[in-house]
Design a protein around this motif. Structure first.
Motif, PDB file in Angstrom:
ATOM      1  N   ASN A 197      91.723 -21.936  18.309  1.00 13.91           N
ATOM      2  CA  ASN A 197      92.842 -21.201  17.481  1.00 13.91           C
ATOM      3  C   ASN A 197      93.873 -20.672  18.437  1.00 13.91           C
ATOM      4  OD1 ASN A 197      92.223 -21.421  14.984  1.00 13.91           O
ATOM      5  ND2 ASN A 197      91.476 -19.890  14.356  1.00 13.91           N
ATOM      6  N   PHE A 198      93.304 -19.978  19.793  1.00 10.71           N
ATOM      7  CA  PHE A 198      93.841 -19.407  20.711  1.00 10.71           C
ATOM      8  C   PHE A 198      94.332 -20.182  21.597  1.00 10.71           C
ATOM      9  CE2 PHE A 198      93.335 -17.524  26.015  1.00 10.71           C
ATOM     10  CZ  PHE A 198      93.981 -16.761  25.084  1.00 10.71           C
ATOM     11  N   LEU A 199      93.519 -21.494  21.303  1.00 12.54           N
ATOM     12  CA  LEU A 199      93.851 -23.068  22.182  1.00 12.54           C
ATOM     13  C   LEU A 199      96.021 -23.316  21.820  1.00 12.54           C
ATOM     14  CD1 LEU A 199      94.225 -25.309  24.521  1.00 12.54           C
ATOM     15  CD2 LEU A 199      93.236 -26.155  22.620  1.00 12.54           C
ATOM     16  N   ALA A 200      95.613 -23.219  20.803  1.00 12.07           N
ATOM     17  CA  ALA A 200      97.291 -23.645  19.484  1.00 12.07           C
ATOM     18  C   ALA A 200      97.935 -22.780  19.359  1.00 12.07           C
ATOM     19  CB  ALA A 200      96.214 -23.642  18.072  1.00 12.07           C
ATOM     20  N   VAL A 201      97.571 -21.088  19.975  1.00 11.04           N
ATOM     21  CA  VAL A 201      99.159 -20.584  20.080  1.00 11.04           C
ATOM     22  C   VAL A 201      98.920 -20.387  21.852  1.00 11.04           C
ATOM     23  CG1 VAL A 201      98.617 -17.469  20.868  1.00 11.04           C
ATOM     24  CG2 VAL A 201      97.256 -19.043  18.609  1.00 11.04           C
ATOM     25  N   GLN A 202      98.163 -20.559  22.724  1.00 12.50           N
ATOM     26  CA  GLN A 202      99.140 -20.989  23.956  1.00 12.50           C
ATOM     27  C   GLN A 202      99.432 -22.717  24.156  1.00 12.50           C
ATOM     28  OE1 GLN A 202      97.943 -18.096  26.420  1.00 12.50           O
ATOM     29  NE2 GLN A 202      97.465 -17.304  24.738  1.00 12.50           N
ATOM     30  N   ASP A 203      98.910 -23.275  23.610  1.00 18.55           N
ATOM     31  CA  ASP A 203      99.925 -24.459  23.233  1.00 18.55           C
ATOM     32  C   ASP A 203     101.457 -24.546  23.128  1.00 18.55           C
ATOM     33  OD1 ASP A 203      98.383 -26.102  24.672  1.00 18.55           O
ATOM     34  OD2 ASP A 203      97.660 -26.974  22.740  1.00 18.55           O
ATOM     35  N   MET A 204     101.998 -23.718  21.782  1.00 15.76           N
ATOM     36  CA  MET A 204     103.016 -23.104  21.511  1.00 15.76           C
ATOM     37  C   MET A 204     104.017 -22.123  22.076  1.00 15.76           C
ATOM     38  SD  MET A 204     104.340 -23.682  18.631  1.00 15.76           S
ATOM     39  CE  MET A 204     106.527 -23.681  18.075  1.00 15.76           C
ATOM     40  N   LYS A 205     103.059 -21.132  22.689  1.00 13.81           N
ATOM     41  CA  LYS A 205     103.791 -21.082  23.779  1.00 13.81           C
ATOM     42  C   LYS A 205     104.574 -21.467  25.110  1.00 13.81           C
ATOM     43  CE  LYS A 205     101.550 -16.090  23.198  1.00 13.81           C
ATOM     44  NZ  LYS A 205     100.491 -15.034  23.699  1.00 13.81           N
ATOM     45  N   MET A 206     103.747 -22.493  25.778  1.00 17.77           N
ATOM     46  CA  MET A 206     104.113 -23.090  26.219  1.00 17.77           C
ATOM     47  C   MET A 206     104.985 -24.382  26.521  1.00 17.77           C
ATOM     48  SD  MET A 206     101.046 -24.416  29.231  1.00 17.77           S
ATOM     49  CE  MET A 206      99.506 -24.138  27.220  1.00 17.77           C
ATOM     50  N   MET A 207     105.134 -24.294  25.096  1.00 19.66           N
ATOM     51  CA  MET A 207     106.489 -25.354  24.339  1.00 19.66           C
ATOM     52  C   MET A 207     107.743 -24.425  23.787  1.00 19.66           C
ATOM     53  SD  MET A 207     105.205 -28.221  23.989  1.00 19.66           S
ATOM     54  CE  MET A 207     106.822 -29.048  23.729  1.00 19.66           C
ATOM     55  N   GLU A 208     107.474 -23.799  24.419  1.00 19.55           N
ATOM     56  CA  GLU A 208     108.267 -22.431  23.557  1.00 19.55           C
ATOM     57  C   GLU A 208     109.305 -21.965  25.323  1.00 19.55           C
ATOM     58  OE1 GLU A 208     106.849 -19.020  21.364  1.00 19.55           O
ATOM     59  OE2 GLU A 208     107.934 -20.039  19.838  1.00 19.55           O
ATOM     60  N   ALA A 209     108.460 -21.834  26.711  1.00 17.30           N
ATOM     61  CA  ALA A 209     108.534 -21.773  27.529  1.00 17.30           C
ATOM     62  C   ALA A 209     109.600 -22.750  28.163  1.00 17.30           C
ATOM     63  CB  ALA A 209     107.680 -21.725  28.591  1.00 17.30           C
ATOM     64  N   ILE A 210     109.086 -24.054  27.824  1.00 15.06           N
ATOM     65  CA  ILE A 210     110.165 -25.540  27.847  1.00 15.06           C
ATOM     66  C   ILE A 210     111.476 -25.248  27.475  1.00 15.06           C
ATOM     67  CG2 ILE A 210     110.259 -27.642  27.391  1.00 15.06           C
ATOM     68  CD1 ILE A 210     106.412 -28.284  27.954  1.00 15.06           C
ATOM     69  N   ASP A 211     111.008 -25.077  26.338  1.00 16.72           N
ATOM     70  CA  ASP A 211     111.993 -25.013  25.633  1.00 16.72           C
ATOM     71  C   ASP A 211     113.219 -24.179  25.642  1.00 16.72           C
ATOM     72  OD1 ASP A 211     111.532 -27.387  23.425  1.00 16.72           O
ATOM     73  OD2 ASP A 211     110.859 -25.381  22.332  1.00 16.72           O
ATOM     74  N   ARG A 212     113.093 -22.760  26.719  1.00 15.66           N
ATOM     75  CA  ARG A 212     113.855 -21.977  27.079  1.00 15.66           C
ATOM     76  C   ARG A 212     114.335 -22.292  28.328  1.00 15.66           C
ATOM     77  NH1 ARG A 212     109.598 -18.659  25.467  1.00 15.66           N
ATOM     78  NH2 ARG A 212     108.578 -18.248  27.270  1.00 15.66           N
ATOM     79  N   ASN A 213     113.846 -22.837  28.928  1.00 20.16           N
ATOM     80  CA  ASN A 213     114.553 -23.469  30.762  1.00 20.16           C
ATOM     81  C   ASN A 213     114.442 -24.399  30.899  1.00 20.16           C
ATOM     82  OD1 ASN A 213     113.455 -23.379  33.713  1.00 20.16           O
ATOM     83  ND2 ASN A 213     112.287 -21.870  33.885  1.00 20.16           N
ATOM     84  N   ALA A 214     115.642 -25.319  31.152  1.00 16.17           N
ATOM     85  CA  ALA A 214     116.094 -26.104  31.468  1.00 16.17           C
ATOM     86  C   ALA A 214     115.312 -26.399  32.985  1.00 16.17           C
ATOM     87  CB  ALA A 214     117.333 -26.435  31.711  1.00 16.17           C
ATOM     88  N   PHE A 215     114.595 -25.791  33.394  1.00 16.67           N
ATOM     89  CA  PHE A 215     114.147 -26.243  34.580  1.00 16.67           C
ATOM     90  C   PHE A 215     112.905 -27.512  34.793  1.00 16.67           C
ATOM     91  CE2 PHE A 215     110.343 -25.894  37.412  1.00 16.67           C
ATOM     92  CZ  PHE A 215     111.051 -26.480  39.504  1.00 16.67           C
ATOM     93  N   PHE A 216     112.396 -26.967  33.143  1.00 17.81           N
ATOM     94  CA  PHE A 216     111.512 -27.839  32.748  1.00 17.81           C
ATOM     95  C   PHE A 216     111.760 -29.152  31.808  1.00 17.81           C
ATOM     96  CE2 PHE A 216     109.010 -23.390  32.703  1.00 17.81           C
ATOM     97  CZ  PHE A 216     108.648 -23.199  33.992  1.00 17.81           C
ATOM     98  N   LYS A 217     112.327 -28.920  31.346  1.00 16.56           N
ATOM     99  CA  LYS A 217     113.090 -29.767  31.072  1.00 16.56           C
ATOM    100  C   LYS A 217     113.594 -30.889  31.711  1.00 16.56           C
ATOM    101  CE  LYS A 217     114.615 -29.073  26.720  1.00 16.56           C
ATOM    102  NZ  LYS A 217     115.790 -28.831  25.161  1.00 16.56           N
ATOM    103  N   ALA A 218     114.475 -31.057  32.502  1.00 20.27           N
ATOM    104  CA  ALA A 218     114.688 -31.678  33.507  1.00 20.27           C
ATOM    105  C   ALA A 218     114.276 -33.413  33.324  1.00 20.27           C
ATOM    106  CB  ALA A 218     115.043 -31.016  34.756  1.00 20.27           C
TER     107      ALA A 218
END
Length: 288
Positions: A130-151
Motif C-alpha cells: 500500500n505504501f508503494l502504491a501511494v509513493q508511486d502516485m506521489k511521483m506521478m503527480e510530481a512528473i505532471d507538475r514539472n515540465a522538466f521531468f516530462k521533457a
C-alpha cells in the motif's frame, strides 16, 4: 599558501590536492591482499548461488494471503541480490565508500523481512504494498507538475504508468479507513515508524547503532571531513586511495548481511533449503 603549495606537490598515500587521472583507478588495489580479496569475493559468489537456489523449487503456498507475503519477500530478495552484486563489484575496484552506502539497502531489506515475519505477516506485507502504491502516485503527480521531468518522456509510456499508479492508489484508498489512509499518505516509512524503532523491535539495535549509521553517513554525504586531511606540513590532502581495512570490512559485512537475508527468505517462504543454508553457515561463518 598551504593550499597552493599542496596543489603543486604530487600526492602520496592519501593523495595530494592534485586530482588523479580517471584512468588511474584500475591499480587502486595493487597494494591489497589479493588472497583476502579473492576469498571474500568467492564467498560472495557462492552466496549468490545459494540465494538463487532458494527459488529452484515451488514454495509451499496454501492461500492468497501466503502468496501476497511471498510476493513481497521475493521482491525484497531481488533488491538485495542486485545490491549485493553491486557492492562486490565496487569493492573490487576499491570504491568502498559508495559500497558502504549500498549496504544500507541490505540492512533495510533484512529489517523489513524480520519485521514482516515477526507477526501479522499478511497485514504488514499488505501495508508494504500500500505504501508503494501511494509513493508511486506521489511521483506521478510530481512528473505532471514539472515540465522538466516530462521533457524527454514518451507520453504513451507516461499515460500507462499514470493509469497503473491511479488504479493501485484508488484500490488502497477504498480498502483503508479514511484516517488510516491519511496516515499512510503522511508517513515517511511503510510501517509508520522510524527505522531505528523497527530495527530495535526485530533485535537489530546493535546493527543500527554502528553499521547502519556508518552506511547512512555515506548515503547522505554527511562525513565530508573524514575524506580530507589538513596539516601545516602537507597543506590540504584529499584521501582518494581506499583503506584496505574498510574495503575488506565492507565485503565481509556484505556477505554476512546477505546470508542473513537468504535465511529469512527461506524461513518466511517455507522453501525447505534450511539444510543447505546451515551447511554453508558452518563452512563460511564457522564462528557464528
Amino acid at each position: 599558501s598551504d593550499l597552493k603549495s599542496a596543489r603543486n606537490r604530487e600526492g602520496s598515500g592519501s593523495g595530494g590536492v592534485r586530482l588523479p587521472s580517471p584512468w588511474s583507478l584500475t591499480p587502486f588495489l595493487s597494494h591489497m591482499s589479493s588472497q583476502k580479496m579473492t576469498e571474500l569475493v568467492d564467498r560472495g559468489k557462492r552466496l549468490l548461488n545459494l540465494g538463487r537456489g532458494l527459488f529452484d523449487r515451488d514454495p509451499d503456498i496454501k492461500s492468497s494471503e501466503e502468496l501476497l507475503v511471498f510476493t513481497v519477500i521475493s521482491g525484497l530478495y531481488v533488491i538485495a541480490d542486485k545490491s549485493f552484486r553491486a557492492i562486490l563489484l565496487l569493492c573490487q575496484d576499491g570504491a568502498w565508500e559508495p559500497a558502504r552506502a549500498l549496504l544500507r539497502i541490505l540492512l533495510e531489506v533484512v529489517t523489513n523481512l524480520k519485521y514482516i515475519s515477526k507477526e501479522n505477516s499478511y497485514f504488514r506485507a499488505r501495508q508494504y504494498l500500500n505504501f508503494l502504491a501511494v509513493q508511486d502516485m506521489k511521483m506521478m503527480e510530481a512528473i505532471d507538475r514539472n515540465a522538466f521531468f516530462k521533457a524527454d518522456s514518451d507520453e504513451g509510456t507516461l499515460t500507462e504508468l499514470r493509469e497503473k499508479a491511479l488504479y493501485s492508489y484508488n484500490r488502497v484508498k477504498e480498502e483503508m479507513s479514511g484516517q488510516d489512509f491519511q496516515n499512510l499518505i503522511k508517513s515517511r516509512t511503510w510501517h509508520g515508524k522510524s527505522v531505528e524503532a523497527v530495527m530495535g523491535e526485530v533485535g537489530l539495535q546493535g546493527i543500527y547503532d554502528l553499521p547502519f549509521r556508518l552506511s547512512s553517513q555515506a548515503l547522505h554525504a554527511s562525513d565530508g571531513p573524514n575524506h580530507i586531511g589538513i596539516s601545516k606540513e602537507k597543506g590540504i590532502s584529499l584521501k582518494f586511495e581506499p583503506i584496505e581495512l574498510w574495503v575488506e570490512g565492507v565485503l565481509d559485512f556484505n556477505n554476512a548481511m546477505f546470508f542473513s537475508i537468504i535465511k529469512e527468505v527461506d524461513s518466511i517462504g517455507k522453501l525447505g533449503q534450511e539444510e543447505k543454508i546451515n551447511a554453508m553457515r558452518l563452512e563460511l561463518f564457522p564462528k557464528t
